[in-house]
Design a protein around this motif. Sequence first.
Motif, short mmCIF file in Angstrom:
data_model
loop_
_atom_site.label_atom_id
_atom_site.label_comp_id
_atom_site.label_asym_id
_atom_site.label_seq_id
_atom_site.Cartn_x
_atom_site.Cartn_y
_atom_site.Cartn_z
N PRO A 56 0.86 -1.19 0.00
CA PRO A 56 0.00 0.00 0.00
C PRO A 56 0.90 1.24 0.00
O PRO A 56 1.96 1.26 0.63
N LEU A 57 0.49 2.28 -0.72
CA LEU A 57 1.28 3.51 -0.79
C LEU A 57 1.22 4.23 0.55
O LEU A 57 0.13 4.53 1.05
N HIS A 58 2.39 4.48 1.15
CA HIS A 58 2.46 5.17 2.43
C HIS A 58 3.57 6.22 2.38
O HIS A 58 4.58 6.03 1.70
N PRO A 59 3.40 7.35 3.08
CA PRO A 59 4.35 8.45 2.98
C PRO A 59 5.56 8.30 3.89
O PRO A 59 5.47 7.79 5.01
N VAL A 60 6.69 8.78 3.37
CA VAL A 60 7.93 8.88 4.14
C VAL A 60 8.52 10.26 3.89
O VAL A 60 8.15 10.94 2.93
N VAL A 61 9.46 10.66 4.74
CA VAL A 61 10.20 11.91 4.55
C VAL A 61 11.68 11.60 4.51
O VAL A 61 12.16 10.71 5.21
N HIS A 62 12.40 12.31 3.64
CA HIS A 62 13.85 12.24 3.55
C HIS A 62 14.39 13.65 3.70
O HIS A 62 13.82 14.59 3.13
N ILE A 63 15.48 13.80 4.43
CA ILE A 63 16.14 15.09 4.58
C ILE A 63 17.59 14.94 4.14
O ILE A 63 18.33 14.09 4.67
N HIS A 64 18.00 15.74 3.18
CA HIS A 64 19.40 15.82 2.75
C HIS A 64 20.00 17.06 3.41
O HIS A 64 19.44 18.15 3.29
N ILE A 65 21.13 16.88 4.09
CA ILE A 65 21.81 18.01 4.74
C ILE A 65 23.08 18.28 3.94
O ILE A 65 23.92 17.38 3.79
N ILE A 66 23.22 19.50 3.45
CA ILE A 66 24.38 19.89 2.65
C ILE A 66 25.01 21.12 3.27
O ILE A 66 24.29 22.04 3.70
N ASP A 67 26.35 21.14 3.35
CA ASP A 67 27.01 22.31 3.91
C ASP A 67 27.53 23.22 2.78
O ASP A 67 27.41 22.89 1.60
N ARG A 68 28.10 24.34 3.14
CA ARG A 68 28.57 25.33 2.16
C ARG A 68 29.81 24.86 1.39
O ARG A 68 30.23 25.51 0.45
N TYR A 69 30.38 23.73 1.79
CA TYR A 69 31.53 23.15 1.07
C TYR A 69 31.08 22.06 0.11
O TYR A 69 31.90 21.28 -0.37
N SER A 70 29.78 21.98 -0.14
CA SER A 70 29.18 20.98 -1.03
C SER A 70 29.35 19.56 -0.50
O SER A 70 29.41 18.60 -1.28
N ARG A 71 29.46 19.43 0.81
CA ARG A 71 29.51 18.10 1.42
C ARG A 71 28.11 17.73 1.88
O ARG A 71 27.36 18.58 2.35
N ILE A 72 27.80 16.45 1.76
CA ILE A 72 26.48 15.95 2.14
C ILE A 72 26.64 14.98 3.31
O ILE A 72 27.48 14.08 3.28
N TYR A 73 25.82 15.20 4.32
CA TYR A 73 25.85 14.32 5.49
C TYR A 73 24.99 13.10 5.20
O TYR A 73 23.83 13.21 4.79
N LEU A 74 25.57 11.91 5.41
CA LEU A 74 24.85 10.66 5.21
C LEU A 74 24.90 9.84 6.49
O LEU A 74 25.82 9.97 7.30
N GLN A 75 23.91 8.98 6.65
CA GLN A 75 23.87 8.06 7.79
C GLN A 75 24.05 6.63 7.30
O GLN A 75 23.63 6.28 6.20
N LYS A 76 24.69 5.83 8.13
CA LYS A 76 24.78 4.40 7.86
C LYS A 76 23.67 3.73 8.65
O LYS A 76 23.62 3.82 9.88
N ARG A 77 22.78 3.06 7.93
CA ARG A 77 21.62 2.43 8.57
C ARG A 77 22.07 1.38 9.59
O ARG A 77 23.01 0.63 9.34
N ALA A 78 21.38 1.34 10.70
CA ALA A 78 21.72 0.39 11.76
C ALA A 78 21.62 -1.05 11.24
O ALA A 78 20.78 -1.36 10.38
N ALA A 79 22.46 -1.90 11.76
CA ALA A 79 22.52 -3.30 11.31
C ALA A 79 21.23 -4.06 11.61
O ALA A 79 20.93 -5.05 10.94
N HIS A 80 20.44 -3.61 12.58
CA HIS A 80 19.20 -4.33 12.93
C HIS A 80 17.99 -3.87 12.11
O HIS A 80 16.90 -4.42 12.28
N LYS A 81 18.15 -2.89 11.22
CA LYS A 81 17.02 -2.40 10.42
C LYS A 81 16.49 -3.52 9.53
O LYS A 81 17.24 -4.36 9.03
N ASP A 82 15.16 -3.54 9.31
CA ASP A 82 14.57 -4.60 8.50
C ASP A 82 14.76 -4.37 7.00
O ASP A 82 14.66 -5.31 6.22
N ILE A 83 15.05 -3.14 6.60
CA ILE A 83 15.26 -2.84 5.18
C ILE A 83 16.63 -2.17 5.02
O ILE A 83 16.94 -1.20 5.70
N GLN A 84 17.46 -2.71 4.14
CA GLN A 84 18.78 -2.17 3.79
C GLN A 84 19.70 -1.91 5.01
O GLN A 84 20.28 -0.83 5.14
N PRO A 85 19.85 -2.88 5.90
CA PRO A 85 20.74 -2.67 7.05
C PRO A 85 22.19 -2.48 6.60
O PRO A 85 22.64 -3.09 5.63
#
Length: 195
Positions: A56-85
């Motif tokens: 079923p179609l359900h909503p999610v939100v994504h936030i990209h954080i970028i600094d003034r040096y054109s660097r993007i902050y990323l997270q490494k998903r926790a190993a216990h996550k059910d999708i893409q750990p």
Amino acid sequence: MIDLIYPYEIAPVVPAPTAETKSARASSAEWFPIVEPSGLVVGRSLRAYCHSGAKPLHPVVHIHIIDRYSRIYLQKRAAHKDIQPGKWDTAVGGHVSYGESLIEAVYREASEELGFTEFNPIYLETYEFESAVEREMVNVFAVVGSYELHPDHDEVDEGRWWDIDEIDASIGKDIFTPNFESEFRMIRKSLLALL
């Protein structure tokens, strides 16, 4: 920006409850809105059903954080996550809970995952993403600035700033989630235009 349009009365449960599932449903607190592509909420369902392959179609939100040096902050998903750990993904990503607006979900997820509360989200776009187990209405936001972020290690294994060239060199090497790779290609120009 599309926002969610909730019905006056609480939306029906999807799928309809049976005698066997009523008690299980009552004990769970994680309800997601089921939506039409327009944002109209047509039902509510438990997380397990949304990730069961029923899609079923359900909503999610994504936030990209970028600094003034054109660097993007990323997270490494926790190993216990059910999708893409264990895969690297957007700085913040999470499901909208039933009854929440998109902006409420943006601030809740940012606070839960990174202890991040003082920011001004910029809406970029909405699109549908489908994987083998789920179908999401992804609402993409960006934040510009240099922030001290504190990953919650129940949600995230680690987080760090990545140079754009480093991201480009890592695409297609099973480092990132497939959703991040396709989304990054889609929003790259819009994200860099914010600088």
